[in-house]
Design a protein around this motif. Sequence first.
Motif, PDB file in Angstrom:
ATOM      1  N   VAL A  98       0.654  28.422  55.655  1.00 23.23           N
ATOM      2  CA  VAL A  98      -0.383  28.595  56.707  1.00 23.23           C
ATOM      3  C   VAL A  98      -1.842  28.118  56.045  1.00 23.23           C
ATOM      4  O   VAL A  98      -2.375  28.702  55.156  1.00 23.23           O
ATOM      5  N   GLU A  99      -2.549  27.318  56.985  1.00 21.68           N
ATOM      6  CA  GLU A  99      -3.656  26.815  56.500  1.00 21.68           C
ATOM      7  C   GLU A  99      -4.759  27.488  57.129  1.00 21.68           C
ATOM      8  O   GLU A  99      -6.144  27.638  56.686  1.00 21.68           O
ATOM      9  N   ALA A 100      -4.543  28.176  58.254  1.00 22.80           N
ATOM     10  CA  ALA A 100      -5.584  28.831  58.994  1.00 22.80           C
ATOM     11  C   ALA A 100      -4.732  29.631  60.088  1.00 22.80           C
ATOM     12  O   ALA A 100      -3.646  29.268  60.585  1.00 22.80           O
ATOM     13  N   TYR A 101      -5.334  30.707  60.458  1.00 22.80           N
ATOM     14  CA  TYR A 101      -4.761  31.497  61.543  1.00 22.80           C
ATOM     15  C   TYR A 101      -5.977  32.312  62.395  1.00 22.80           C
ATOM     16  O   TYR A 101      -7.016  32.487  61.892  1.00 22.80           O
ATOM     17  N   GLU A 102      -5.355  33.028  63.334  1.00 27.20           N
ATOM     18  CA  GLU A 102      -6.354  33.561  64.391  1.00 27.20           C
ATOM     19  C   GLU A 102      -5.396  34.592  65.259  1.00 27.20           C
ATOM     20  O   GLU A 102      -4.204  34.522  65.543  1.00 27.20           O
ATOM     21  N   PHE A 103      -6.107  35.917  65.065  1.00 28.05           N
ATOM     22  CA  PHE A 103      -5.320  37.028  65.942  1.00 28.05           C
ATOM     23  C   PHE A 103      -5.851  36.801  67.431  1.00 28.05           C
ATOM     24  O   PHE A 103      -6.909  36.438  67.662  1.00 28.05           O
ATOM     25  N   SER A 104      -4.992  37.507  68.304  1.00 32.72           N
ATOM     26  CA  SER A 104      -5.173  37.820  69.593  1.00 32.72           C
ATOM     27  C   SER A 104      -6.391  39.082  69.599  1.00 32.72           C
ATOM     28  O   SER A 104      -6.226  39.703  68.496  1.00 32.72           O
ATOM     29  N   VAL A 119      -8.431  14.002  60.337  1.00 30.02           N
ATOM     30  CA  VAL A 119      -9.185  13.084  61.337  1.00 30.02           C
ATOM     31  C   VAL A 119     -10.488  12.943  61.030  1.00 30.02           C
ATOM     32  O   VAL A 119     -11.367  13.847  61.016  1.00 30.02           O
ATOM     33  N   TRP A 120     -11.100  11.473  60.848  1.00 31.22           N
ATOM     34  CA  TRP A 120     -12.267  11.256  60.376  1.00 31.22           C
ATOM     35  C   TRP A 120     -12.603  12.126  59.231  1.00 31.22           C
ATOM     36  O   TRP A 120     -12.305  11.588  57.906  1.00 31.22           O
ATOM     37  N   ARG A 121     -13.351  13.312  59.174  1.00 30.29           N
ATOM     38  CA  ARG A 121     -13.729  13.915  57.843  1.00 30.29           C
ATOM     39  C   ARG A 121     -12.975  15.076  57.277  1.00 30.29           C
ATOM     40  O   ARG A 121     -13.242  15.570  56.446  1.00 30.29           O
ATOM     41  N   ARG A 122     -12.100  15.709  58.584  1.00 31.62           N
ATOM     42  CA  ARG A 122     -11.837  16.950  58.287  1.00 31.62           C
ATOM     43  C   ARG A 122     -10.273  17.081  58.675  1.00 31.62           C
ATOM     44  O   ARG A 122      -9.804  16.232  59.400  1.00 31.62           O
ATOM     45  N   ASN A 123      -9.495  18.055  58.170  1.00 30.33           N
ATOM     46  CA  ASN A 123      -7.915  18.228  58.630  1.00 30.33           C
ATOM     47  C   ASN A 123      -8.082  18.890  59.707  1.00 30.33           C
ATOM     48  O   ASN A 123      -7.844  20.078  59.604  1.00 30.33           O
ATOM     49  N   MET A 151      -4.583  19.769  68.175  1.00 30.94           N
ATOM     50  CA  MET A 151      -5.874  19.951  67.618  1.00 30.94           C
ATOM     51  C   MET A 151      -6.582  21.139  68.285  1.00 30.94           C
ATOM     52  O   MET A 151      -6.534  21.324  69.515  1.00 30.94           O
ATOM     53  N   PHE A 152      -7.189  22.133  67.376  1.00 29.31           N
ATOM     54  CA  PHE A 152      -8.288  22.897  67.989  1.00 29.31           C
ATOM     55  C   PHE A 152      -7.329  24.017  68.904  1.00 29.31           C
ATOM     56  O   PHE A 152      -7.786  24.411  69.800  1.00 29.31           O
ATOM     57  N   ALA A 153      -6.068  24.196  68.502  1.00 30.56           N
ATOM     58  CA  ALA A 153      -5.396  25.378  69.316  1.00 30.56           C
ATOM     59  C   ALA A 153      -6.179  26.608  69.306  1.00 30.56           C
ATOM     60  O   ALA A 153      -6.535  27.087  68.013  1.00 30.56           O
ATOM     61  N   THR A 154      -6.448  27.169  70.399  1.00 31.79           N
ATOM     62  CA  THR A 154      -7.381  28.424  70.714  1.00 31.79           C
ATOM     63  C   THR A 154      -6.400  29.401  71.633  1.00 31.79           C
ATOM     64  O   THR A 154      -6.066  28.848  72.603  1.00 31.79           O
ATOM     65  N   LEU A 155      -6.362  30.644  71.220  1.00 29.85           N
ATOM     66  CA  LEU A 155      -5.956  31.727  72.249  1.00 29.85           C
ATOM     67  C   LEU A 155      -6.838  31.949  73.199  1.00 29.85           C
ATOM     68  O   LEU A 155      -7.959  32.007  73.234  1.00 29.85           O
ATOM     69  N   SER A 156      -6.200  32.271  74.305  1.00 30.47           N
ATOM     70  CA  SER A 156      -7.050  32.544  75.442  1.00 30.47           C
ATOM     71  C   SER A 156      -7.571  34.090  75.398  1.00 30.47           C
ATOM     72  O   SER A 156      -7.205  34.697  74.328  1.00 30.47           O
TER      73      SER A 156
END
Length: 293
Positions: A98-104, A119-123, A151-156
Amino acid sequence: MTRDRKMTPWALVVLTACLAACGTLRADESLLTVNRLFGTGEFATDPLPARRWSKKSSTYFTLEKSELVRLDPATGKKEVVAPAAAFVPKDAKEPLKVEAYEFSADESKLLLFTNSQRVWRRNTRGDCWVLDVAGGKLRKLGGDAAPSSLMFATLSPDGTRVAFVRDNNIYVQDVDSLTVTPLTTDGSKTLINGTSDWVNEEELDLRNCFRWSPDGKHVLFWQFDTAGVAEFHLVDNVVSKSPKVTSFAYPKVGEKNSATRLGVIPAGGGKVRWLDLPGDPREHYLPHADWTP
């Protein structure tokens, strides 16, 4: 100096002294050298694991040895919220890296980002998974998407859906049914939805270019049209036996810019409502946009 000219005595003395000094530096490991500091990684430290403060208590979460743990900074108490086994996909032997995570918001679901690509400058492109914290169910998002393409998956806001960008289009996926709904379908090499072109990313730090509305009913997004923008070419002569050329829209001073606009679309799909912004869309910048509460 010509090739047949003999070295002068003083030059020979200086060269001998330099060689002796270099030999001393290599032999004496107690001395700090530029190579030891920056070339060997000898003094590199392990990065701190990502921490997320709880939205429901005064504790915080972090990943330790592939386990999700909750820590209380007041008492030092540690609790394993999800064991390493919960991060092992079906038919796999090892847990996800896991490189990053987000909670609901209710902390019942965990959105994971893995297997990233630059992608260009960042993963910012990779694979995304959702873990049901209580039930331990782990599911991969993206439908039939290629590996490392989300890219940029974000929870509602209510945690029932995830929005992401793929191939310059925006999608919303239901977490339970895994049904994927495209919000835009016109994305192409020159028409970019939900993420940024080269110049806006570099100059304005724009990358994740969409925002859930607070009630989760709509998505605000940027669109960049690079048609007609002059291209810049990068030549990589070391990646293989033949040079690799990467071309991308990159206007210079006085040249045509990308046309930039903002749209709002229902989260379930539908017609885009474009914001009425003053001026020529190729002559203005939109560095920030968001919803009010």
